[in-house]
Design a protein around this motif. Structure first.
Motif, mmCIF file in Angstrom:
data_model
loop_
_atom_site.group_PDB
_atom_site.id
_atom_site.type_symbol
_atom_site.label_atom_id
_atom_site.label_comp_id
_atom_site.label_asym_id
_atom_site.label_seq_id
_atom_site.Cartn_x
_atom_site.Cartn_y
_atom_site.Cartn_z
ATOM 1 N N GLN A 42 0.830 -1.196 0.000
ATOM 2 C CA GLN A 42 0.000 0.000 0.000
ATOM 3 C C GLN A 42 0.866 1.248 0.000
ATOM 4 O OE1 GLN A 42 -2.953 -0.081 3.030
ATOM 5 N NE2 GLN A 42 -3.852 -1.968 2.300
ATOM 6 N N GLY A 43 0.504 2.162 -0.908
ATOM 7 C CA GLY A 43 1.224 3.416 -1.000
ATOM 8 C C GLY A 43 2.476 3.333 -1.834
ATOM 9 N N ARG A 44 2.787 2.139 -2.408
ATOM 10 C CA ARG A 44 3.982 1.995 -3.195
ATOM 11 C C ARG A 44 3.651 1.258 -4.474
ATOM 12 N NH1 ARG A 44 5.056 5.265 -0.248
ATOM 13 N NH2 ARG A 44 6.812 5.525 1.164
ATOM 14 N N GLY A 45 3.043 1.959 -5.411
ATOM 15 C CA GLY A 45 2.674 1.318 -6.664
ATOM 16 C C GLY A 45 3.901 0.852 -7.402
ATOM 17 N N HIS A 51 -2.172 2.707 -6.261
ATOM 18 C CA HIS A 51 -1.955 2.431 -7.674
ATOM 19 C C HIS A 51 -1.358 3.574 -8.485
ATOM 20 C CE1 HIS A 51 -4.143 -1.231 -6.980
ATOM 21 N NE2 HIS A 51 -5.248 -0.590 -6.667
ATOM 22 N N GLU A 52 -0.887 4.630 -7.846
ATOM 23 C CA GLU A 52 -0.390 5.773 -8.611
ATOM 24 C C GLU A 52 1.040 6.156 -8.268
ATOM 25 O OE1 GLU A 52 -3.228 9.003 -8.622
ATOM 26 O OE2 GLU A 52 -4.925 7.658 -9.007
ATOM 27 N N ARG A 53 1.779 5.235 -7.648
ATOM 28 C CA ARG A 53 3.182 5.446 -7.319
ATOM 29 C C ARG A 53 3.428 6.752 -6.557
ATOM 30 N NH1 ARG A 53 7.295 2.653 -11.600
ATOM 31 N NH2 ARG A 53 6.089 0.760 -11.921
ATOM 32 N N ASP A 54 2.539 7.052 -5.639
ATOM 33 C CA ASP A 54 2.675 8.245 -4.791
ATOM 34 C C ASP A 54 2.764 9.539 -5.611
ATOM 35 O OD1 ASP A 54 2.723 6.598 -2.515
ATOM 36 O OD2 ASP A 54 4.880 6.334 -2.686
#
Length: 434
Positions: free
Chosen positions: A24-27, A169-172
């Motif tokens: 989570q939080g790391r796409g 899902h948006e690489r932060d």
């Protein structure tokens, strides 16, 4: 028997838009095939180099996986993975004449008097907003919306969910590209409550709500709870943004029209491929002045593409064909979920979970206590030998020994009866056991 006592335990981690497991939080990008979530039996971001795995742990050849899906005559959870370029192009050619005048000129940089402008106007009309702007991706649309509101409110803090698309899902991108930060009103696998919004210990400029919350099981709040959450955000002088990639199918659960739902937010992002069987593309909808600012940021973010007519044509066709059918898909998803529960119980599966038990939309999660490679091999063999695809990809998520898949009910599932599902499920489980 596997003991899973809390829903939160089985939502550790998430699937990215292509079905890849992510922290989570790391796409981490997309490299797997997935059944996705298209209303017409289509999928999310398919593609990549890896397929399912056989019981020995080696990946099933991607060509084999695609060929098995392509050769299936019956698909409960369908998708364009396994559709050739020729077949997709043929569908577009067949659908397009009814969606737009093909004797019109090609679009250029999304000009308003072309097909993209027509799609923007149609989208705004369906959602009941003043205007809408087309974007090549939802990730770009989300970043632009949040950046606009941060600039207007002077507050770069966004209140959102740790299981939201923005985080998983948006690489932060909201932090790395847009310089924003996020606080979490709740970590429970559901949308936040009004009390949790009021309980935040610091000011925030925007509340971002994903409707439905996909990685928690495509879950939605009740209408009164949603309106209360929005009112709570207003009490804190915050803007409200809806990640409405799948908002198209939320009406039956809320008992409200799309304009009524969209009216709660200051901005709404929608996707054209997740439920409408489009090729790609998204839109931001809201007031005229917000959309004009969004267009400026779209250009800065690299979203001013020279020609976008294939995406726009497919989206218009989806609005015509799929949008009116989504309530049918939502209703049939309840039949499908019940049939799966009944079939698993009859087969004596030691532990399983259909979540939500009664789907909120036309999509839901299924959890089984078997390794993903065993389930994937069983599914591929079933497709090859019976030309029936019951489920798409399985992934190992949450507690050790559990695997999950997403079931998306679209046009390919509408002719399936409860008995059809139980029979195919029995065959699938026999292959799992064998």
């Amino acid at each position: 028997m596997i003991d899973v006592s809390a829903r939160a335990e089985v939502t550790v981690g998430a699937l990215d838009e292509s079905g890849q497991t992510q922290e989570q939080g790391r796409g981490k990008g997309d490299s797997e095939l997935n059944g996705g979530s298209m209303g017409s039996g289509g999928s999310g971001d398919g593609g990549g180099n890896e397929g399912a795995a056989d019981p020995g742990g080696a990946p099933v050849d991607r060509a084999r996986l695609l060929a098995a899906w392509h050769g299936s005559k019956r698909m409960l959870t369908g998708g364009p993975s396994g559709e050739t370029v020729r077949e997709r192009l043929s569908r577009l050619v067949a659908d397009a004449p009814g969606a737009y005048d093909l004797d019109s000129w090609l679009d250029m940089y999304g000009n308003e008097d072309g097909v993209v402008g027509e799609l923007e106007r149609r989208t705004a009309d369906v959602l009941g907003t003043e205007a809408a702007a087309f974007f090549p991706t939802g990730t770009m649309a989300q970043q632009v919306a949040l950046r606009c509101w941060a600039g207007r409110t002077g507050n770069a803090t966004v209140a959102g969910h740790p299981m939201s698309h923005l985080e998983v899902h948006e690489r932060d991108a909201y932090a790395v590209v847009s310089g924003l930060r996020m606080v979490h009103p709740t970590t429970e696998p559901r949308l936040p409550t009004a009390a949790e919004i009021h309980g935040l210990q610091e000011p925030f400029g925007t509340l971002a709500l994903e409707l439905p919350l996909r990685d928690a099981g495509f879950v939605l709040p009740e209408w009164d709870d949603l309106t209360a959450v929005v009112e709570a955000a207003r009490d804190h002088d915050a803007m409200v943004h809806f990640d409405g990639a799948r908002i198209w199918e939320c009406g039956p659960h809320f008992g409200r029209s799309l304009p009524e739902i969209a009216a709660l937010a200051d901005s709404v992002y929608v996707s054209y491929y997740k439920s409408l069987d489009g090729i790609a593309g998204a839109a931001l909808a809201g007031t005229e002045d917000f959309v004009e600012e969004a267009r400026a940021w779209r250009h800065r973010y690299g979203g001013q593409l020279f020609q976008q007519w294939p995406m726009a044509l497919a989206a218009l066709a989806g609005l015509d064909r799929e949008l009116p059918r989504l309530p049918e898909y939502v209703a049939h998803a309840k039949v499908v979920a019940q049939a799966i529960r009944d079939g698993l119980a009859e087969a004596g599966v030691p532990w399983f979970r259909v979540y939500p038990e009664v789907p909120h939309t036309h999509e839901f999660q299924l959890w089984l206590p078997y390794p993903a490679e065993v389930l994937n091999e069983a599914g591929v063999r079933q497709a090859e030998e019976t030309r029936t695809t019951l489920f798409r990809k399985w992934f190992e998520e949450g507690p050790l020994g559990l695997s999950t898949t997403e079931v998306s009910v679209g046009s390919s599932a509408m002719h399936w009866t409860a008995e059809d599902i139980r029979t195919a499920l029995g065959d699938f489980l026999g292959r799992v056991a064998g």
